[in-house]
Scaffold this motif. Structure first.
Motif, PDB file in Angstrom:
ATOM      1  N   LEU A   1     -15.010 -21.239 -34.027  1.00 27.81           N
ATOM      2  CA  LEU A   1     -13.804 -20.951 -33.499  1.00 27.81           C
ATOM      3  C   LEU A   1     -13.107 -21.899 -33.209  1.00 27.81           C
ATOM      4  O   LEU A   1     -11.781 -22.346 -33.643  1.00 27.81           O
TER       5      LEU A   1
ATOM      6  N   ALA B   1      -7.828 -17.917 -35.095  1.00 27.47           N
ATOM      7  CA  ALA B   1      -9.017 -18.320 -34.027  1.00 27.47           C
ATOM      8  C   ALA B   1      -8.657 -17.831 -32.473  1.00 27.47           C
ATOM      9  O   ALA B   1      -9.680 -17.479 -31.783  1.00 27.47           O
TER      10      ALA B   1
ATOM     11  N   GLY C   1     -12.906 -18.431 -42.083  1.00 28.53           N
ATOM     12  CA  GLY C   1     -11.527 -19.118 -42.194  1.00 28.53           C
ATOM     13  C   GLY C   1     -11.128 -19.451 -43.486  1.00 28.53           C
ATOM     14  O   GLY C   1      -9.765 -19.613 -43.340  1.00 28.53           O
TER      15      GLY C   1
ATOM     16  N   THR D   1     -11.202 -15.217 -30.551  1.00 27.37           N
ATOM     17  CA  THR D   1     -11.434 -15.543 -29.347  1.00 27.37           C
ATOM     18  C   THR D   1     -11.143 -14.599 -28.037  1.00 27.37           C
ATOM     19  O   THR D   1     -11.884 -14.509 -27.108  1.00 27.37           O
TER      20      THR D   1
ATOM     21  N   VAL E   1     -12.244 -23.953 -36.505  1.00 28.30           N
ATOM     22  CA  VAL E   1     -10.996 -23.212 -37.337  1.00 28.30           C
ATOM     23  C   VAL E   1      -9.694 -23.493 -36.440  1.00 28.30           C
ATOM     24  O   VAL E   1      -8.853 -23.669 -37.021  1.00 28.30           O
ATOM     25  N   PHE E   2      -9.663 -23.509 -35.303  1.00 25.04           N
ATOM     26  CA  PHE E   2      -8.618 -23.579 -34.562  1.00 25.04           C
ATOM     27  C   PHE E   2      -8.045 -25.252 -34.938  1.00 25.04           C
ATOM     28  O   PHE E   2      -6.826 -25.447 -35.134  1.00 25.04           O
TER      29      PHE E   2
END
Length: 411
Positions: free
Chosen positions: A186, A212, A131, A216, A189-190
């Protein structure tokens, strides 16, 4: 900030993970990859103002970082292995097959999320390496000190090197056991992009939310039958759909109840709702939903309401009750209390929130929620004190502006 400096900042956000992943694939060492990438970006800051931004910034950074890495390896190897060094410099051998999906960043995520590492360490390491988040940003997400987080990341990289953890997407039979750690990464990070914690960053970082979602989607292509992968993708899409309505022109956070729903992205909402319906059908057939599927369903209820007054809070509370059974965390309990306030009133909700103080005293959203409930109960002095604490703890500039305005309205 100059145009070139802005370009370097933008390129850093877009290319950090690509550069680190490419160097990790080539040199097999996370420390070398991270340090060489950092040196390459520092060189860009020095040279680009004079030379201009190159036509292919990502390629320039990768090439520069690779040279930095080779220089470091040469210094450390003391010329013990000339043949290996020469092969590394030229790098003209075709790469070995590394997994079902040919994406360096996805391979890097699975490396950082190896089960040999502790769960929180996997997330922290991947947030840093993939990230591109700073140590303070990650520390905020974990509610831990910067120094403790730095030590955790350092130990994780050393363990990967010592244990020779491979840089690849796992085989099909190993994927189910590895995917939960990847999903946690993920999701964080999102979340960092959705509500950035750094005071010096944009309040909403679309580069992180987009990355992200992209990763995904790749993971869903790899595991199309996994309900939690689909649930996380749906959750991200339904949240991202509201992005443009979340910050006002004045830079203030706009809460869900006050957002212009006409500005929401209808295509993302439609895709998210489709995924939620697929998972609901699977649940009706006997497949128990996981955490991300339930969170996606909660967001589907919110985004189905044309007006905030049409929100089905009973359904949302029922979903939170289901979520509490599989994830009895204090943050889930805090979010559940918001739904309780809509159905049973702020006094009942406040009692539930106050029970969470021991776990969430350092969490800004706990104090912001208390402040709002106290305001609704006309307890202005206590509400102001709660707003003060929330503002002190909040790192997002847009959220701080919103909380400050709400506090001042108490006058």
């Amino acid at each position: 900030m100059s145009d070139v400096q802005e370009a370097v900042t933008r390129v850093h956000r877009e290319e950090w993970a690509r550069v680190v992943a490419a160097l990790t694939r080539r040199f097999g060492d996370l420390d070398i990859a991270e340090e060489a990438a950092a040196e390459a970006f520092a060189t860009a800051v020095e040279r680009w103002p004079a030379d201009g931004v190159p036509p292919n910034p990502g390629g320039w950074l990768t090439t520069t970082a690779a040279r930095k890495a080779i220089d470091r390896i040469r210094r450390e190897s003391r010329r013990d292995d000339k043949h290996k060094e020469a092969a590394m410099v030229h790098d003209d051998e075709p790469p070995e097959p590394v997994g079902a999906i040919d994406d360096d960043r996805l391979r890097l995520i699975f490396t950082c999320c190896h089960p040999a590492l502790a769960a929180q360490t996997r997330v922290a390491l991947t947030l840093r390496m993939v990230g591109g988040l700073t140590v303070p940003e990650i520390a905020r997400a974990f509610l831990v000190a910067d120094t403790a987080l730095e030590r955790r990341i350092t130990r994780a990289k050393a363990k990967i090197k010592a244990a020779r953890i491979p840089y690849r997407v796992p085989s099909a039979e190993d994927l189910p056991a590895r995917v939960s750690g990847v999903l946690a990464v993920l999701y964080l990070v999102f979340n960092e992009g959705y509500l950035a914690t750094g005071p010096g960053t944009d309040p909403v970082r679309h580069d992180l939310t987009a990355e992200a979602i992209r990763l995904t989607r790749l993971l869903r292509a790899l595991m199309p039958g996994d309900g939690e992968v689909a649930g996380l993708l749906a959750l991200m899409l339904l949240t991202e759909a509201r992005r443009t309505a979340r910050v006002s022109a004045g830079g203030e956070l706009v809460p869900l109840a006050e957002q212009d729903r006409g500005a929401w992205d209808a295509a993302l909402i439609a895709e998210g709702h489709r995924l939620v319906r697929e998972r609901l059908a699977a649940a009706a057939a006997g497949a128990a939903p996981g955490r991300y599927q339930i969170l996606a369903a909660i967001n589907a209820v919110h985004t189905s309401a044309r007006d905030v007054r049409d929100t089905d809070w009973s359904q949302i509370l029922a979903l939170y009750d289901q979520l509490v059974r599989i994830d009895p965390s204090p943050i889930v309990a805090l979010n559940r209390a918001v739904a309780v306030a809509e159905l049973d009133g702020p006094q009942v909700a406040l009692a539930a929130v106050d029970r969470l103080e021991g776990d969430l005293a350092g969490y800004h959203a706990y104090h912001a929620t208390r402040a709002d409930l106290l305001r609704r109960l006309h307890r202005g002095h206590e509400s102001r004190a709660a707003y003060d604490r929330a503002i002190e703890l909040a790192g997002n500039t847009a959220e701080t502006a919103y909380l400050t305005r709400r506090r001042e309205q108490l006058r």
